[in-house]
Design an enzyme around this catalytic site. Structure first.
Site, short mmCIF file in Angstrom:
data_model
loop_
_atom_site.label_atom_id
_atom_site.label_comp_id
_atom_site.label_asym_id
_atom_site.label_seq_id
_atom_site.Cartn_x
_atom_site.Cartn_y
_atom_site.Cartn_z
CB CYS A 1 -10.36 -23.94 -21.77
SG CYS A 1 -12.09 -24.25 -22.14
N GLY B 1 -27.60 1.34 -13.07
CA GLY B 1 -27.82 1.60 -14.50
C GLY B 1 -28.91 0.73 -15.11
CE1 TYR B 2 -27.41 -0.81 -20.56
CE2 TYR B 2 -26.06 -1.23 -18.63
CZ TYR B 2 -26.17 -0.98 -19.99
OH TYR B 2 -25.04 -0.91 -20.76
CD GLU C 1 -29.77 -15.64 -13.92
OE1 GLU C 1 -29.55 -15.23 -15.07
OE2 GLU C 1 -28.99 -16.39 -13.31
NE ARG D 1 -22.80 -19.78 -9.55
CZ ARG D 1 -21.68 -19.51 -10.19
NH1 ARG D 1 -20.53 -19.53 -9.53
NH2 ARG D 1 -21.68 -19.26 -11.47
CB CYS E 1 -12.84 -25.20 -28.18
SG CYS E 1 -13.12 -23.49 -28.65
CB THR F 1 -24.34 -5.32 -13.96
OG1 THR F 1 -25.28 -4.48 -14.63
CG2 THR F 1 -23.71 -4.52 -12.85
CB CYS G 1 -7.53 -21.50 -25.09
SG CYS G 1 -8.60 -20.24 -25.80
#
Ligand code: SF4
Length: 370
Positions: free
Chosen positions: A214, A92-93, A48, A36, A220, A54, A211
């Site tokens: 939030c 992984g992946y 990304e 960031r 929501c 992950t 919540c």
């Protein structure tokens, strides 16, 4: 109130004020993450891809190490694939890594080594889907595009109280429409896209969404209906198959035979001890000898067992049984044309190994040092 069927965006569903409230919360509360602090598209792209499936805490050390090893797209494109896979080892992946590597070469050959700025060009790169392309152009070039990663999907299903499986194509279309409509509420697409992912990662979590604290609770529909804990709806669970695998650590002249997996498919390009699936009415020792004969055309004497390792992949589980083997006769010739090598035990850590094989390797190294 029960959850609703997904439907195209309607005026009543625009949730005016949602984006601004979310951005205000993000600016005051977001986590400082290394990707960031930058507008460098290579760094943002790498983060990304690493963040797919992950956790942030796992990604951070890999992200720094990867950029130390390959500081530029050119460095990545010019590196041997083995070295790139080694830097990814444990994350992984591995298809993500192979695609990243191929895309770096695409950028060098098709874009003169400069990361493309246009959404369509970014989307055309290997391994970059619509959501990842949207994230890169928004974060690196301030070109607003909607996102749809796992966090965003979960937030939207709850926000709009969608009861259908978000994996269904019709529901996905609707979710993209919602994502796009919400993004148009703000001029600060960078903060908004970061914010909706941050909300999913920190408050609107898979289990126990928070919540009560939030910032967008008043918008929501899932919270209002009391259905937030049930959403998003998961597809019916399939039984996870279990495979029993036998592998051989084949010794010859103080070296061990290792083989590279085919480029395409699971764990493609990684190295391993040769072996394969146990068949019905076969002992594990017979599995190891048969697989090695089929794969490499050599005869081995299967000796004592080293260990058994359990490992879970996304769609199946394995128990891998490893045996010491003595090379008896024949020169290895790979049936699948997969590269193989005789390597001294202490040099094997230079090769990228999948997790279960790596545990066998660590056991061997440990035993040697005792
Ligand atoms: Fe998620 Fe709860 Fe916020 Fe709704 S109110 S967006 S379910 S955290």
């Amino acid at each position: 109130m029960p959850a609703t069927k997904a439907k195209p965006t309607q005026k009543s569903e625009t949730k005016q004020g949602f984006a601004d409230e979310l951005v205000t919360w993000y600016i005051a509360n977001h986590r400082d993450l290394p990707w960031r602090d930058t507008k460098n598209p290579y760094h943002i792209w790498l983060s990304e891809i690493m963040l797919q499936q992950t956790q942030v805490a796992t990604v951070i050390p890999y992200y720094h190490r990867f950029l130390d090893l390959f500081p530029t797209i050119q460095d990545l494109a010019a590196a041997p694939q083995d070295q790139v896979l080694k830097a990814w080892e444990g994350l992984g992946y591995y298809a993500r890594c192979r695609n990243l590597y191929k895309a770096a070469q695409q950028i060098v050959s098709e874009h003169k080594g400069v990361f493309p700025k246009v959404f369509e060009d970014v989307h055309a790169l290997c391994g970059i889907g619509r959501s990842t392309a949207g994230a890169i152009v928004t974060f690196a070039f301030d070109d607003p595009h909607p996102l749809m990663d796992g966090n965003v999907k979960r937030v939207l299903c709850r926000l709009y109280n969608i009861s259908e499986d978000p994996g269904l194509p019709t529901v996905q279309t609707t979710l993209w429409e919602y994502s796009e409509a919400l993004l148009t509420q703000t001029d600060d697409a960078y903060s908004y896209n970061q914010a909706i992912m941050e909300l999913g990662a920190t408050l609107c979590t898979t289990k126990n969404p928070k919540c009560l604290v939030c910032p967008v609770q008043s918008h929501c529909s899932g919270f209002a209906a009391g259905t937030q804990h049930e959403l998003p709806t998961k597809p019916p669970k399939k039984q996870t198959p279990h495979l029993t695998i036998g592998v051989g650590v084949i010794w010859h002249n103080h070296k061990i035979l290792i083989q590279q997996r085919p480029e395409e498919g699971l764990l493609g390009g990684l190295w391993e001890f040769p072996g394969g699936k146990q068949e019905a009415d076969e002992s594990l020792e017979e599995t190891v000898a048969r697989e090695i004969k089929e794969e490499l055309g050599i005869d081995v004497e299967v000796q004592e067992k080293i260990m058994a390792v359990k490992h879970a992949y996304t769609h199946f589980k394995i128990t891998l049984h490893a045996y010491h083997c003595k090379h008896k006769s024949g020169k290895p010739v790979s049936a699948q044309k997969q590269p193989w090598q005789w390597v001294p035990l202490e040099e094997i850590p230079n090769y990228a190994f999948p997790k279960a094989n790596k545990k066998v390797l660590e056991h061997l190294l440990q035993a040697k040092s005792e």
